[in-house]
Design an enzyme around this catalytic site. Structure first.
Site, mmCIF file in Angstrom:
data_model
loop_
_atom_site.group_PDB
_atom_site.id
_atom_site.type_symbol
_atom_site.label_atom_id
_atom_site.label_comp_id
_atom_site.label_asym_id
_atom_site.label_seq_id
_atom_site.Cartn_x
_atom_site.Cartn_y
_atom_site.Cartn_z
ATOM 1 N N VAL A 74 37.909 32.552 43.006
ATOM 2 C CA VAL A 74 37.801 33.168 41.671
ATOM 3 C C VAL A 74 37.304 32.138 40.647
ATOM 4 C CG1 VAL A 74 39.027 34.454 39.879
ATOM 5 C CG2 VAL A 74 39.629 34.803 42.284
ATOM 6 N N GLU B 234 45.442 36.894 50.400
ATOM 7 C CA GLU B 234 46.271 35.905 49.716
ATOM 8 C C GLU B 234 46.414 34.657 50.591
ATOM 9 O OE1 GLU B 234 47.640 36.405 46.468
ATOM 10 O OE2 GLU B 234 46.045 37.822 46.788
ATOM 11 N N GLU C 28 44.085 40.548 32.770
ATOM 12 C CA GLU C 28 43.355 41.686 33.345
ATOM 13 C C GLU C 28 43.062 41.476 34.836
ATOM 14 O OE1 GLU C 28 42.014 44.791 31.667
ATOM 15 O OE2 GLU C 28 42.271 45.027 33.815
ATOM 16 N N ILE D 230 38.474 45.961 38.214
ATOM 17 C CA ILE D 230 38.670 47.222 37.475
ATOM 18 C C ILE D 230 39.420 46.909 36.180
ATOM 19 C CG2 ILE D 230 39.647 49.547 37.533
ATOM 20 C CD1 ILE D 230 39.834 49.342 40.570
ATOM 21 N N GLY E 249 37.635 39.440 45.479
ATOM 22 C CA GLY E 249 36.325 38.805 45.639
ATOM 23 C C GLY E 249 35.993 37.956 44.426
ATOM 24 N N LYS F 244 51.492 43.745 41.505
ATOM 25 C CA LYS F 244 50.549 44.450 40.621
ATOM 26 C C LYS F 244 51.170 45.728 40.062
ATOM 27 C CE LYS F 244 46.685 42.566 43.289
ATOM 28 N NZ LYS F 244 45.868 42.780 44.487
HETATM 29 N N1 HSE Z 1 44.760 39.581 48.191
HETATM 30 C C1 HSE Z 1 44.406 40.439 47.126
HETATM 31 C C2 HSE Z 1 43.795 41.707 47.698
HETATM 32 C C3 HSE Z 1 43.429 39.745 46.212
HETATM 33 O O1 HSE Z 1 43.461 41.723 48.881
HETATM 34 O O2 HSE Z 1 43.686 42.686 46.984
HETATM 35 C C4 HSE Z 1 43.272 40.385 44.884
HETATM 36 O O3 HSE Z 1 44.452 40.395 44.157
#
Ligand code: HSE
Length: 439
Positions: free
Chosen positions: A14, A190, A129, A136, A302, A205
């Site tokens: 990232v 992750e 965000e 998104i 990504g 999340k």
């Molecule tokens: N490991 C997470 C996924 C990365 O696969 O969605 C994005 O948060």
């Protein structure tokens, strides 16, 4: 006007994407923000590692504290992950009066309450965000775009790795571990991939989404989390026969009794748009009382999709540099003194429909025993399929769909069914949600 100087913590997938997007779109971004935004100082654990970005013009260090303490850095972007060192660095940045942008869902879900309190004390913004659903803009959509609504529920595919695995298993019959390795190589997974497949990442999340949807404090510890490792190809096939797809969903819902906060594999009708979200893509379906159902779709992981959200936050923070703190959008969408103490419900108290699969001895009366137990627990059956046993097998697969029932009743019924002599092995149970617009 001088460009705003940004310090970057983490130069991995990232971080590299953020450097690339900021450079490539520098002119457009400056037109939007009113000023240029440049990364001047960045920290990476291993300075010799090959990078996906060009770091020329950026002072590099292996000491993240040097970036946070750099007096020229006005905004700190935290892309390290986890809630240890990242927490320390974010709090240090806040204490120095610096704004923070983070993609760190674990940090916000577990320690966001104290981080936001510290940020308020210092009059700084902590923007996140990129922590939910990658590219998104779901935080902005719920926090600002849906601010007129009483939000009733939301359901999301919010882990790209898990969705990629389920899709490849269904479409190509691929093996679980093989697909997971590919997701790791692509930079989606992750650092600890059990966070993806056991639903922990999705629960981080979902915790954040529930807080901004309902105006409740972040309560990650109260989330119910179940992974996808026990989903078999058989279940995927039977679900399809019944007109459903299996997705790993994060669901949060307001009920009269409290708030449901749960991540688990879920059967959803295949005609729903969200049932057709495949691969690494994410989607979040939000039901507001005024707007009705709204669906947000895009890449959930990504380098550049996540960087898209990080850079959007940077633009927001730059615009906020000159606004009074009390005029900014609250971190959790609702004013901090107006958060609600509605309890999070334990999973036993959740009501949902179920898919059940059991292996039954092929003899008279077994099905009658099973349906009697279900009836005794107020569980009504919607559909039933029996698969004849193969000639060499002694048992038949029985697959059922039930109507909605309290989870506690279902647990009690399953325990009784499993105790029957004619039922071999554990009963497989997968929750079913229709995601009806009206409910
Ligand atoms: N490991 C997470 C996924 C990365 O696969 O969605 C994005 O948060």
């Amino acid at each position: 006007m001088e460009p705003v100087k940004v310090g970057l913590l983490g130069l991995g997938t990232v971080g590299g994407g953020t450097v690339n997007v900021l450079k490539r779109n520098a002119k457009e971004i400056a037109r939007r923000a009113g000023r240029g935004i440049v990364i001047t100082h960045a920290a990476a654990r291993d300075l010799n590692k090959p990078r996906i970005c060009d770091t020329s013009g950026i002072t590099l260090t292996s000491d993240p504290h040097a970036v946070v303490n750099d007096p020229n850095v006005q905004i700190v972007v935290e892309l390290i992950g986890g809630d240890g060192l990242a927490y320390e660095l974010v709090m240090r940045a806040i204490q120095q009066g610096k704004h923070v942008v983070t993609a760190n869902k674990a940090l916000i879900a577990k320690r966001g309450n104290e981080i936001f309190a510290a940020a308020r004390d210092q009059g700084v913004v902590v923007a996140f965000e990129a922590a939910v659903a990658g590219g998104i803009p779901i935080i902005k959509a719920i926090r600002e775009g849906l601010a007129g609504n009483h939000i009733q529920w939301l359901a999301g595919i919010i882990n790209g790795t898990g969705n990629f695995i389920l899709t490849e298993m269904r479409d190509k019959g691929r093996d679980f571990n093989d697909v997971l390795k590919e997701a790791q190589a692509l930079g989606y997974a992750e650092a600890d991939p059990t966070f993806d497949v056991e639903g922990i990442d999705a629960a981080h999340k979902l915790t954040i989404l529930a807080s901004i949807a309902f105006g409740i404090p972040l309560q990650f510890a109260a989330a119910y989390t179940e992974g996808i490792t026990k989903i078999t190809r058989e279940d995927v096939t039977y679900a399809e026969e019944l007109g459903y797809r299996i997705k790993h969903l994060g669901i949060t819902k307001r009920t009269k009794q409290g708030i449901e906060l749960r991540v688990h594999p879920t059967l959803i009708p295949e005609r729903r748009l969200i049932a057709n979200v495949d691969g690494v893509m994410n989607a979040v379906l939000v039901k507001g009382d005024a707007v009705g159902p709204t669906l947000y779709y895009g890449a959930g992981a990504g380098d550049e999709p996540t960087a898209s959200a990080v850079v959007a936050d940077l633009v927001d923070v730059v615009r906020a540099l000159t606004s009074d703190p009390e005029n900014r959008v609250p971190h959790l969408a609702f004013q901090p003194d107006a958060l609600s103490d509605t309890p999070i419900l334990p999973i036993d108290a959740v009501e949902t429909a179920y898919y059940l699969r059991m292996q039954a001895s092929d003899k008279p009366g077994v099905l009658a025993d099973v349906t009697r137990i279900l009836g005794d627990h107020q569980i009504s059956i919607e559909a039933i399929i029996q698969k004849e046993p193969a000639p060499e097998m002694q048992t038949a697969s029985v697959i059922m769909l039930t109507h909605r029932v309290l989870e506690k009743n279902m647990n009690d019924a399953i325990a009784k069914i499993e105790a029957l002599d004619a039922i071999n092995d554990k009963v497989t149970r997968i929750r079913v949600e229709t995601l009806n617009a009206g409910k």
